[in-house]
Design a protein around this motif. Structure first.
Motif, PDB file in Angstrom:
ATOM      1  N   PHE A 111       0.900  -1.387   0.014  1.00 35.60           N
ATOM      2  CA  PHE A 111       0.127  -0.565  -0.246  1.00 35.60           C
ATOM      3  C   PHE A 111       0.416   1.064  -0.318  1.00 35.60           C
ATOM      4  O   PHE A 111       0.446   2.162  -0.559  1.00 35.60           O
ATOM      5  N   PHE A 159      -1.706   4.594   9.681  1.00 34.96           N
ATOM      6  CA  PHE A 159      -2.480   3.609   9.841  1.00 34.96           C
ATOM      7  C   PHE A 159      -2.694   2.448  11.001  1.00 34.96           C
ATOM      8  O   PHE A 159      -3.459   1.960  12.049  1.00 34.96           O
ATOM      9  N   ARG A 166      -6.523  -1.738   9.676  1.00 34.57           N
ATOM     10  CA  ARG A 166      -6.292  -2.649   8.871  1.00 34.57           C
ATOM     11  C   ARG A 166      -5.980  -1.502   7.752  1.00 34.57           C
ATOM     12  O   ARG A 166      -7.086  -0.864   7.232  1.00 34.57           O
ATOM     13  N   LEU A 167      -5.525  -2.129   6.301  1.00 37.92           N
ATOM     14  CA  LEU A 167      -5.086  -1.184   5.244  1.00 37.92           C
ATOM     15  C   LEU A 167      -4.971  -2.066   4.027  1.00 37.92           C
ATOM     16  O   LEU A 167      -4.704  -3.481   3.464  1.00 37.92           O
ATOM     17  N   PRO A 168      -5.473  -1.840   2.540  1.00 36.94           N
ATOM     18  CA  PRO A 168      -6.220  -2.944   1.685  1.00 36.94           C
ATOM     19  C   PRO A 168      -4.302  -3.141   1.280  1.00 36.94           C
ATOM     20  O   PRO A 168      -3.750  -2.581   0.871  1.00 36.94           O
TER      21      PRO A 168
ATOM     22  N   THR B  51     -12.948   6.278  10.810  1.00 37.86           N
ATOM     23  CA  THR B  51     -12.227   5.197  10.478  1.00 37.86           C
ATOM     24  C   THR B  51     -10.785   4.728  10.743  1.00 37.86           C
ATOM     25  O   THR B  51      -9.973   3.782  11.141  1.00 37.86           O
ATOM     26  N   THR B 400      -9.485   6.562  -0.012  1.00 33.65           N
ATOM     27  CA  THR B 400      -9.661   4.940  -0.345  1.00 33.65           C
ATOM     28  C   THR B 400      -8.992   4.018   0.872  1.00 33.65           C
ATOM     29  O   THR B 400     -10.079   3.246   1.242  1.00 33.65           O
ATOM     30  N   VAL B 401      -7.828   4.528   1.920  1.00 33.94           N
ATOM     31  CA  VAL B 401      -8.207   3.658   2.737  1.00 33.94           C
ATOM     32  C   VAL B 401      -8.934   3.920   3.750  1.00 33.94           C
ATOM     33  O   VAL B 401      -9.620   2.884   4.700  1.00 33.94           O
ATOM     34  N   PHE B 404     -12.123   2.182   2.905  1.00 28.77           N
ATOM     35  CA  PHE B 404     -11.098   0.388   3.080  1.00 28.77           C
ATOM     36  C   PHE B 404     -11.224  -0.044   4.411  1.00 28.77           C
ATOM     37  O   PHE B 404     -11.874  -1.356   4.975  1.00 28.77           O
ATOM     38  N   SER B 408     -13.182  -3.900   6.190  1.00 26.72           N
ATOM     39  CA  SER B 408     -12.056  -4.017   4.813  1.00 26.72           C
ATOM     40  C   SER B 408     -12.330  -5.081   3.931  1.00 26.72           C
ATOM     41  O   SER B 408     -12.195  -5.900   3.379  1.00 26.72           O
ATOM     42  N   ILE B 410     -13.016  -4.404  -0.702  1.00 24.39           N
ATOM     43  CA  ILE B 410     -12.314  -3.559  -1.579  1.00 24.39           C
ATOM     44  C   ILE B 410     -13.767  -3.474  -2.099  1.00 24.39           C
ATOM     45  O   ILE B 410     -13.516  -2.227  -2.731  1.00 24.39           O
ATOM     46  N   ILE B 413     -14.222   0.022  -1.650  1.00 21.37           N
ATOM     47  CA  ILE B 413     -13.456   1.736  -1.791  1.00 21.37           C
ATOM     48  C   ILE B 413     -14.920   2.138  -3.411  1.00 21.37           C
ATOM     49  O   ILE B 413     -14.562   2.821  -4.118  1.00 21.37           O
TER      50      ILE B 413
END
Lengths: 168, 510
Positions: A111, A159, A166-168, B51, B400-401, B404, B408, B410, B413
């Motif tokens: 990411f 983050f 959690r990040l993508p 978030t 975007t973050v 998500f 969690s 996609i 997004i």
């Protein structure tokens, strides 16, 4: 088409979109399972509210169409001339954002790297004109890369490490 | 009364810890910066912070969100005064007199007025929050399915009516939001609606990604589509608020605070309407009407007091009815639900401490904006000069973050991207976003209560109109819609003029 007073033809087109959408909602709501086999009351059928909403949107869309016609939408029916060069900023920004969020993120690229690349390209592209005019293109490119890397790493750290998100 | 004070004292004590104070100060600062930067709104700021604070304990997370909210509404005044660009829509009214004062070399004084007005507005709203939440909470216990149905509809209709300049488009946006809320499994029988076989859609459209798209991504597109103007900032004098500005206009402050709070309580209307209404009321009552728009201290004070008083006001219906008073309050409501806090009519029965916790959070936020209002002027000026080409890509990455992080997924997004693109075009076509958001929030309430009500009455519609509270809410909905029909509006205006004329003739002294 500006923020305060869109042209009547724009209202006409949006009214038509609303009307078509609303008709679709009403038809699908009517066809929706009423769960009679579960002995569910007809008054609590899942499509009840959506049907009412569809009818309401259709009425409002119809009013919008009529209003725009009264305001002269039919007299200016020609579609606005669209020259991509006039809108390069919007189109470039849109493509960059869609590629980053819709394709790169989640594709396996770390990411922080994806974010750094996106930010660097975005900054370089939108500063390109000014940098070229002032003869500082290489410096601009270096700045964009360093700025992108710092931001990408900072976002990942804040983050993921500080707030445990959690990040993508 | 004393119970309330005791609970409030307990809340203050529970927050008076170094970590919590640090969070409050950091969030107020972040909110201030978000509000000050044109293109970043309070709604987006609160959504992104939701978030970021997912893993924090509820009280700390909500403290951060409220401080961000208050800070952002206050921060908008900075760019309004210095650049003549409202940092948030709530600060548009502040441009009129704030920038005029700045052009006279009085930007510092204008910022001082904004600081004192914002703090006093927050305090007036805070007192109302403490006093009215228990009363409204008790009244809300009388609400049944029929009343909640009308309340949800009223929220969307009044929001559509007041937040844009075209009620028809506001209602269309609001009803579209209500429809969006119906996508996915419905709440009574878990039946899929409008999912077209996509499993991701069965869970419904999450509010936060939709909001981040409509307020974040759409704003990024709006900002970058045009070449940004060169930032020119006027010189400024001292920013320390003058006692005289407060004492001279105390009536305006109280009036604006009450108007702002009152408008905050009305579902889905929000800070911009509060600021404009307070400004208009101050102008009507002023002895210096001619100064308004040309650098009136009173005008700026009214606008800033009104919009900040709206923040606690907007939280009152969140706590008592689970209906947001503004778009950022809608995010706050979603955040409460995410953190397991259940706002609604039972809050004063089940969790009265939480109401006073929120009041204490407002107090911490007001202290935060006081500190930064007095100290950070030069730093903020520097931040305002940061090119938007550097800010916007970072904001988009955060969008975007943020989308998500909630679940969690996609898929969220893509929800953000969809609402961003649709929101951008709807804005260009003059459709307001606040009713859309409110529709997404209230759709479930409307759906469940319509069907519950009809099942309870076995299809009889009369309880929707004959129960006293239902009737009042129905009359408000019908009145709001009908008054937009020109013939009815003209007839009502003529009738009102006749009535007030007769009253004046009957009371020559009046």
């Amino acid at each position: 088409m500006n923020d305060d007073h869109p042209r009547p033809v724009a209202d006409l087109l949006s009214g038509i979109v609303w009307l078509v959408l609303a008709i679709g909602i009403v038809v699908m709501s009517w066809q929706m399972d009423r769960l009679e086999h579960l002995k569910v009351s007809v008054y609590s059928a899942p499509g009840l509210l959506t049907g009412i909403l569809g009818i309401s949107i259709a009425i409002m869309g119809g009013i919008l169409i009529l209003r725009s016609i009264r305001a002269g939408a039919l007299r200016q029916m020609e579609l606005p001339h669209f020259n991509p060069r006039d809108h390069w900023r919007l189109l470039t920004g849109l493509v960059l954002c869609l590629v980053f969020a819709g394709w790169v993120v989640g594709s396996g690229v770390p990411f922080w790297l994806a974010a750094a690349l996106f930010i660097a390209i975005f900054v370089f592209v939108f500063q390109f004109e000014d940098r070229r005019a002032s003869g500082t293109l290489p410096r601009g490119a270096l700045f964009a890369v360093v700025y992108g890397l710092i931001c990408g790493a900072a976002i990942q750290y804040v983050f993921q490490e500080v707030f445990l998100v959690r990040l993508p | 009364m004393f119970d309330g004070l005791l609970l409030f004292g307990h809340s203050i004590a529970s927050f008076a810890r170094p970590t919590t104070i640090l969070y409050a100060l950091a969030a107020s600062l972040l909110g201030l910066v978000i509000g000050a930067l044109p293109g970043l709104t309070a709604t987006m700021g609160v959504a992104l912070m939701t978030t970021l604070t997912l893993t924090l304990p509820p009280s700390q997370a909500l403290l951060i969100l409220i401080c961000t909210y208050v800070g952002a509404i206050y921060g908008g005044s900075r760019s309004a005064i210095l650049l003549n660009i409202p940092g948030t829509p709530a600060s548009a009214a502040s441009c009129l007199d704030g920038y005029a004062l700045a052009r006279q070399g009085l930007a510092g004084r204008a910022m001082g007025i904004a600081t004192s007005g914002s703090i006093l507005g927050t305090w007036i709203g805070m007192v109302a929050l403490a006093l009215f939440t228990p009363i409204l909470g008790e009244a809300a216990l009388k609400f049944g399915a029929y009343e909640f149905f009308w309340l949800a509809l009223f929220g969307v209709v009044i929001s559509g009516n007041l937040t844009g300049n075209d009620p028809l488009k506001g209602w269309l946006a609001g009803f579209a939001g209500l429809f969006v809320a119906c996508i996915g499994q419905e709440g009574l029988y878990a039946h899929d609606r409008f999912t077209f076989g996509f499993h991701d859609l069965s869970g419904g459209i999450s509010l936060i990604p939709a909001l981040v798209g409509a307020f974040g991504f759409a704003e990024v597109l709006t900002v970058i589509k045009d070449r940004p103007p060169k930032v020119i900032i006027n010189t400024f004098d001292t920013v320390i608020p003058r006692i005289r500005d407060v004492t001279q206009y105390w009536r305006t402050i109280i009036r604006s605070g009450l108007i702002g709070t009152g408008i905050g309580i009305v579902p889905g209307v929000g800070e911009d309407v509060a600021a404009w209404s307070s400004y208009a009321a101050a102008r009507r009552a002023s002895k210096e009407k001619e100064k308004f728009g040309k650098g009136s201290v009173e005008g700026l004070m009214a606008a800033e007091t009104g919009d900040n008083a709206c923040v606690p006001g907007a939280v009152i219906p969140v706590l008592t009815l689970a209906v947001p008073g503004s778009a950022p309050a809608a995010v706050l409501l979603a955040a409460m639900l995410i953190h397991g806090v259940q706002p609604g009519p039972l809050i004063m029965v089940q969790n009265p401490q939480f109401v006073y916790d929120v009041v204490a959070m407002m107090l911490f936020a007001s202290v935060g904006i006081l500190i930064y209002g007095l100290t950070l002027t030069k730093v903020l000026v520097k931040i305002l000069q940061v090119p938007q080409t550097l800010v916007m890509p970072v904001i988009f990455v955060l969008c975007t973050v943020g989308s998500f992080a909630i679940a969690s997924r996609i898929f969220d997004i893509f929800v953000m991207l969809f609402f961003g693109v649709v929101g951008f075009f709807l804005r260009r076509l003059n459709y307001p976003m606040a009713p859309l958001v409110l529709g997404i929030v209230l759709g479930d309430l409307l759906d469940k209560n319509l069907r519950r009500g009809l099942v309870l009455s076995d299809g009889d519609l009369s309880p929707f109109f004959t129960r006293p509270i239902s009737f009042v809410l129905f009359a408000l909905v019908a009145g709001t819609i009908l008054l937009n029909v020109p013939a009815i509006h003209n007839a009502a205006a003529a009738g009102w003029a006749k009535m007030t004329g007769a009253f004046r003739r009957g009371n020559p002294a009046a």
